[in-house]
Design an enzyme around this catalytic site. Structure first.
Site: not given
Lengths: 234, 234, 234, 234
Positions: A30-31, A47-48, A76-77, A97, A231
């Site tokens: 996730g990221n 990434s990773g 991130s990839s 994600h 609301y």
């Protein structure tokens, strides 16, 4: 004249840290990213890297071509997917994600999540869309960019406004959510996971249950989001 | 001569805080209220405020016409549903509404939760009722008030006493529970969620299982609630 | 000449406190007891007291006729079931009753939990039995005593030794477990809940899967429990 | 000339402690081991000891014939399975065995876990294999050694490389995972449990969903593991 990205990195760091705290991610999965619309860059998780080891200074700054502007780590990839969405949709400032369990299950099942109740309708008046499985050409091409294209095209074909739906399932993969802020994008990921779980249980209890009727969907959506929304606080 | 609502607000605050602690609510969802029968007002959660940010002074005091008597924030958008129930049912002092997962799944599945075991019968000798889907007229009218009407009418038509059932599923929406105190209403929300989960699992294991037999239901209900009850302390 | 029950109460208190810590009970549900075989009394949780408020001095001492020997509170309403089992089975020293979710689901589904894997076979070489639904005569009689009779008779009819099975599902109600110590009875309740969950998931994935074959069941059971057991320390 | 196993024991201790922290084991179930390839010994959890009471000095050192080299406690009853795998597969340095709930459910259901999404494909390009049920000859023989043989043979028959799959389900029993380090073996056990849960939910939502298409599996596997991998940091 180099500008300071400290604040952008810290916002991005906080959003990323909310993902494991909300039970949405395992390991390095996730990221979250946050955009700076003035400078046309966004901050994203490296990434990773495990969430518990992540520090604000690890966050990577990239431009809309996914080139690193500042940072020592690889972004991130999924960076090119984020870039594609930021370019296509001018009114979003954050993207998340995850591989959260129930949302992934619906994505793997390759099914839209139908509106079955007011919890869903409080957020969206429409089913949460699931894309089709990506074509071999797209998979073999610039895959992460194509994932973004696929998301944008899926909404366009279904005539859905990204300002109204703010979440999608990529078939066989998992959820992407977005929002006018990074916090809203994280909120949407949490909400999607709960809606996915509720819809799953509902259909296990009664596989024949119909979609919620349109008048009730509209009522709940508009009391939170319409022009006459009542609301919340002003 | 303005009276002090401090104690009422604190009771209401504590009941609301029990909802996230019991895992029954996400984000700003759900609300608990407590009535003051002498002054004909009730205290209720403000609309759209996150539980972790809620303070006792944020609680709103409204009268039975849902008009704000004291408080700077808008009351819950479900306030008129609470008002309707307090007016109809004189012997209840607390009401709770949540979107807890399993109870919502049954409400979305539009099914009563049958008595399948003694855990259920310890609390009620009857199935937990699910209303029908609201008519378009009611949805288009004073919606939250009509939700209250729908709840009262559902019990009346099924000849159920609100003193005995203390919980209902509003179809396509979620659960409402009540009780002689706010604590009891919260207890009922927790219990409903567990009964909903147990009934779900039971029917997954054996879809053919019949409702628990009447003599056993009566035995368990009466050992806790009958005139000759012998459960608990005196 | 009154004897001191302090140690017996403390053991019973600790066993009861393990139930909410293990996630097996909600509210005041469930109870653990510990017997003193020399004095023919047992210690048991008082009826309807919340676990978080329970103190060692609240524990009630009763004899095998379920009469209070020491204590100011009413003993658990299930006391006569415990008494019945202690009288029938001389080699058990602790009993636990819970309404844990998956075990209750199987009890409500009125089905034995079949041996589907070695996790089960490590503990028992047989299916976990579920009684039939109690007859109206038994329900209308001395109900809690009859529940004990029902448990003893169920094992007798199935030719199962209480020293080997140590757990049962009472149909439409929930699980009872026992053991040579109170700790072992609590352990068995935790284990039963996990076996119930695993069996549920297994049959959801593959409803046609057969019971584990006898040679594999025997192998696992005997490596932990047989004369030539080699699991654990000596 | 006795060598010091302190470091090996501490690594093994830490890996074992990660199992309950990750929610993968109950009670004394499961075990992790770490090999020392230079001295042809491995460190493993003692049999039947609760994780919360485990101390580094309790870890047992055994050789590849499963004979105790150092330690006062009996090694895990699964020691010969670990020994068999270490002898057969030279490139693994850690092994983990658990009875985690969803992985056990698939093992008991006697089914491979199919690749249904990219979460799976990020780790393996193939279904997670489930062995057949062991033959009576193997059960009646050197059972734990035969379990190892069964695992090695299952991969060989399916033409799977242990360097690429790193996990298996033993039918009717549960999962074994391994890796180039003990940490990686633990990581694989956590990942397997989540993949098992996702696959379970996916097939409940859509029993007809096909395996993920090969081009998408390959893409995700190779972006993390291929020669041109671009996931993570260098």
């Amino acid at each position: 004249m180099k500008k300071d990205f400290k604040s952008l990195k810290e916002t991005c760091f906080r959003s990323n840290r909310m993902l494991p705290e909300s039970g949405l991610v395992l390991h390095t999965f996730g990221n979250a990213s946050v955009v700076d619309r003035e400078r046309n860059v966004f901050a994203i998780k490296p990434s990773g890297i495990a969430y518990e080891k992540l520090k604000p200074e690890d966050i990577v700054i990239v431009n809309f071509e996914s080139e690193v502007v500042e940072g020592n780590l690889n972004p991130s990839s999924d960076t090119r997917t984020h870039a594609c969405l930021y370019k296509a949709w001018k009114e979003i400032d954050g993207i998340v994600h995850t591989h959260s369990t129930y949302a992934v299950a619906w994505a793997q099942a390759q099914k839209d999540i139908p509106v079955l109740g007011t919890t869903h309708a409080d957020h969206m008046a429409i089913d949460i869309p699931c894309t089709g499985i990506m074509s071999d050409e797209m998979i073999g091409g610039d895959y992460e960019h194509e994932t973004g294209i696929q998301i944008v095209e899926c909404l366009r074909k279904k005539r859905l406004a990204y300002q109204e739906i703010e979440m999608i399932l990529v078939a066989g993969h998992g959820p992407f959510t977005w929002g006018t802020t990074a916090d809203k994008a994280v909120y949407n990921s949490i909400m999607l996971e709960e809606l996915a779980r509720m819809a799953y249980l509902t259909l296990q209890i009664n596989p024949e249950v119909p979609r919620l009727k349109e008048s009730l969907i509209r009522k709940h959506y508009h009391r939170k989001h319409g022009e006459k929304a009542y609301y919340g606080q002003k």
